[in-house]
Design a protein around this motif. Structure first.
Motif, PDB file in Angstrom:
ATOM      1  N   LYS A  41       0.936  -1.439  -0.030  1.00  0.00           N
ATOM      2  CA  LYS A  41      -0.426   0.107   0.175  1.00  0.00           C
ATOM      3  C   LYS A  41       0.519   0.984  -0.460  1.00  0.00           C
ATOM      4  O   LYS A  41       0.407   2.289  -0.598  1.00  0.00           O
ATOM      5  CB  LYS A  41      -1.039   0.243   1.524  1.00  0.00           C
ATOM      6  N   GLN A  74       1.936   1.239  -3.312  1.00  0.00           N
ATOM      7  CA  GLN A  74       1.730   2.384  -4.096  1.00  0.00           C
ATOM      8  C   GLN A  74       0.933   3.447  -4.618  1.00  0.00           C
ATOM      9  O   GLN A  74       0.465   4.152  -4.867  1.00  0.00           O
ATOM     10  CB  GLN A  74       0.108   1.187  -4.073  1.00  0.00           C
ATOM     11  N   THR A  75       0.866   3.991  -2.620  1.00  0.00           N
ATOM     12  CA  THR A  75       0.155   5.378  -3.022  1.00  0.00           C
ATOM     13  C   THR A  75       0.929   6.502  -2.247  1.00  0.00           C
ATOM     14  O   THR A  75       0.815   7.587  -2.470  1.00  0.00           O
ATOM     15  CB  THR A  75      -0.897   4.871  -1.625  1.00  0.00           C
TER      16      THR A  75
END
Ligand SMILES: NC(=O)C1=CN([C@@H]2O[C@H](COP(=O)(O)OP(=O)(O)OC[C@H]3O[C@@H](n4cnc5c(N)ncnc54)[C@H](OP(=O)(O)O)[C@@H]3O)[C@@H](O)[C@H]2O)C=CC1
Ligand SMILES: O=C(CO)COP(=O)(O)O
Length: 332
Positions: free
Chosen positions: A38, A41-42
């Motif tokens: 995560k 990705q973010t």
């Protein structure tokens, strides 16, 4: 431009993923921890394993899905802790494209079997040897991640595959050389971690450069003797992956193996040094595997034996040195 998937978003997997992205490739990171997937990705960050990098390249993405991670990979890079690599890779068996190359960044020997990572990867993925590549050299992850100039050696029994991947990982700050000596690369990378533990111990115990140089030099001889009996080319031990990596790893507190040893030298227990370690110190499990390799190839391994005595029996650094260097006079 190639599609490259890195399995394992640890410190080195992430730093090398950045090298591959800087070299113009599309990079997909696969990690077992959802938190890391995560964050990449973010936020384009890996705050768990490589917090020193503020922003990873835009061409780097991440997934926790195994099939999705490797479905379109031209190359799969493996950067998982050596002792769990077999189990982790078996989950990818059958998922890789037929022609994909597999590159190992790992520097360890499987403790239970005494096998090198080329053997483990080939068995776990049922991979032919000509599609297995090793990359090894003086590559402290934090410095490569800061884009400081560095180099490594790419090895494959098929030199054209080594050359192809060397091109894929070349940037203005990262240089790759090639070799067919896969066994040499594997053993240099793994065995130098045991030497780094011993050098760390000597500094932790309060000793200086003479002691460190003695351990490094005798360690290099030991690595070369075991390695050449196991089928490696002697010249590999005097190159980047051999003496080069020994200098970097034994000379830097950025090395987890050095730091683990340093903490033992100061008097910490193995349990506490493990807790304090910021990532895997491969030499701890590899030390006994080196002793077993020495027995198999009938080569004495005084340094690895002495390090296992510290790890398993808690002997002091001074006792370790006494066991490494018995009183009888020998030719260097
Ligand atoms: N750091 C360095 O400077 C260099 C390291 N190397 C070698 O590269 C290899 C990886 O090192 P590095 O990235 O630094 O190590 P880290 O300790 O930072 O990371 C280890 C990696 O293994 C993964 N892992 C652990 N257990 C499992 C499991 N059961 N299944 C799947 N993945 C798992 C971790 O995943 P997770 O984070 O999700 O727990 C993490 O990605 C080692 O063999 C090391 O010797 C080689 C050159 C340089
Ligand atoms: O292999 C390394 C540098 O080349 C990193 O060493 P550590 O695994 O001890 O951090």
């Amino acid at each position: 431009m190639a599609n490259i998937t890195v399995l394992g978003a640890g410190a080195w997997g992430t730093a090398f993923g950045q090298v591959l992205a800087d070299a113009g490739n599309n990079v997909t990171m696969w990690a077992i921890e959802p938190e890391i997937v995560k964050a990449i990705q973010t936020e384009h960050r890996n705050p768990v394993r490589l917090p020193s990098v503020e922003k990873l390249p835009d061409t780097m993405t991440a997934t926790g899905d195994r099939a999705e991670a490797v479905a379109h990979a031209d190359v799969v890079v493996v950067a998982i802790a050596a002792q769990v690599a077999r189990k982790a890779l078996e989950e990818f068996n059958g998922l890789l494209p037929d022609e994909a190359l597999v590159v190992s960044l790992m520097k360890g020997i499987e403790k239970d079997t005494g096998k090198r990572m080329d053997q483990v990867v080939e068995e776990a993925l049922e991979l032919p040897a000509n599609r297995f590549l090793a990359l090894s050299g003086p590559n402290l992850s934090k410095q490569v991640a800061a884009r400081e100039p560095a180099a490594a050696v790419v090895g494959c029994t098929d030199i054209d595959n080594a050359r192809a991947f060397a091109k894929m990982c070349t940037t203005d700050y990262f240089k790759a050389f090639i070799t067919v000596d896969v066994i040499g690369l594997e053993l240099c990378g793994s065995l130098k971690n045991v030497v780094a533990l011993a050098v760390g111990m000597s500094h932790g115990a309060g000793y200086g450069e003479n002691t460190a140089a003695m351990i490094e030099t005798r360690g290099l001889t030991e690595i070369k003797e075991v390695g050449t009996e196991a089928g490696a080319l002697p010249e590999t031990f005097y190159g980047l992956a051999g003496v080069g990596d020994l200098i970097a790893t034994c000379g830097s507190p950025l090395s987890r193996n050095y730091t683990f040893g340093y903490n033992l030298g100061k008097g910490m227990s193995v349990e506490d040094a493990t807790k304090a370690s910021n990532g895997v110190a491969e030499g701890v499990a590899t030390a006994s595997a080196v002793v077993a390799l020495g027995e198999r190839y009938r080569v004495d391994t005084p340094l690895a034996k002495a390090v296992t005595r510290v790890l398993n029996d808690g002997i002091s650094f001074d006792q370790m040195i006494a066991e490494m260097f018995p009183k009888d006079i020998t030719v260097e």
